[in-house]
Design a protein around this motif. Structure first.
Motif, PDB file in Angstrom:
ATOM      1  N   ILE A   1      65.970 -51.965 -50.307  1.00 32.47           N
ATOM      2  CA  ILE A   1      64.651 -52.447 -50.708  1.00 32.47           C
ATOM      3  C   ILE A   1      64.845 -53.862 -51.251  1.00 32.47           C
ATOM      4  O   ILE A   1      65.533 -54.058 -52.250  1.00 32.47           O
ATOM      5  CB  ILE A   1      64.022 -51.548 -51.778  1.00 32.47           C
TER       6      ILE A   1
ATOM      7  N   ARG B   1      57.822 -52.453 -47.547  1.00 31.70           N
ATOM      8  CA  ARG B   1      56.852 -51.934 -46.597  1.00 31.70           C
ATOM      9  C   ARG B   1      56.108 -53.063 -45.874  1.00 31.70           C
ATOM     10  O   ARG B   1      54.865 -53.158 -45.931  1.00 31.70           O
ATOM     11  CB  ARG B   1      55.855 -50.989 -47.277  1.00 31.70           C
TER      12      ARG B   1
ATOM     13  N   VAL C   1      60.414 -49.744 -44.215  1.00 33.86           N
ATOM     14  CA  VAL C   1      60.239 -49.744 -45.662  1.00 33.86           C
ATOM     15  C   VAL C   1      60.935 -50.966 -46.256  1.00 33.86           C
ATOM     16  O   VAL C   1      60.445 -51.615 -47.171  1.00 33.86           O
ATOM     17  CB  VAL C   1      60.790 -48.446 -46.279  1.00 33.86           C
TER      18      VAL C   1
END
Length: 246
Positions: free
Chosen positions: A23, A80, A156
């Protein structure tokens, strides 16, 4: 909504699949890496900020044999991407007019021309930063990493191949063994360099294309992927960039 898919045919993952999903929060080293797609959302490629307002990606995101000049694309970034809110429209301001049908006979399929530069209408680099470009010559056997948004992983965050290498020079391009799948095209191939007490991401090449193959296989030069050294692109995009602000 149209089901999105990555551009280029599936390509090889070599030896073992050690890719890692991350992320990339705003301000983290790889947060400038995002997704480039047309307004139709029919497909996408990876792209990355090279200054506050400009994104580098592959030209074939607009089509293998379609002109890129003055095309409008969308860049999405952050956790995302595409479904998130951090998007900007961009105009193609520079490319090298790559056409697959005219270049297939050239060394490296003429992929050294497979790039374009977007000028965003909203400078997302103010929030996400941009990646440093590296100009040192690439050396066969040099260890590198790659990052992108492959189709076989959820959109993501980006996926890293943490250990791969430059395998050979072919014309003005290099062959590499970084894992690649549809969607990885336009992804940075990078190394980490020391700056004080921390590591800095330095992009040395951009992934362009791979040979169709869905499996995990031993390395084979016939299945290796093609990348464009940043050293060949940077002089052509430098007039558009503002590297004094970031």
């Amino acid at each position: 909504m149209v089901l999105m898919h990555g551009v280029t045919a599936p390509a090889a993952v070599f030896e073992n699949d050690d890719r890692v999903a991350i992320i990339a929060a705003p301000g983290s080293p790889l947060s400038p890496v995002g997704v480039v797609y047309p307004a139709s959302k029919s497909h996408y490629a990876t792209g990355f900020l090279v200054d506050r307002c400009h994104v580098l990606t592959v030209k074939h995101v607009v089509g293998d044999n379609e002109p890129a000049q003055n095309r409008k694309l969308i860049f999405s970034i952050g956790p995302r991407p595409i479904k998130g809110k951090r998007t900007a429209r961009g105009n193609v301001v520079a490319d090298r007019k790559f056409m697959s049908r005219e270049s297939s006979h050239e060394p490296g399929q003429g992929r050294f021309r497979d790039w374009l530069l977007l000028r965003l209408d909203r400078c997302l680099g103010d929030e996400f930063g941009f990646l440093r470009l590296g100009f040192d010559p690439l050396v066969v056997g040099q260890f590198v990493e790659s990052v992108g948004f492959p189709r076989d992983r959820p959109l993501v965050g980006p996926t890293i191949d943490p250990r791969c290498s430059v395998r050979a020079w072919v014309g003005a391009t290099v062959l590499h063994d970084c894992a690649s799948r549809q969607g990885n095209s336009g992804g940075p191939i990078f190394r980490r360099v020391k700056q004080g007490s921390s590591d800095v991401i330095e992009v040395v090449a951009m992934h362009s294309a791979g040979v169709p193959d869905r499996g995990v296989r031993p390395f084979d030069y016939a299945f290796s992927s093609i990348a464009i050294p940043i050293k060949t692109i940077e002089p052509l995009i430098r007039p558009y960039l503002d590297l004094n602000n970031g």
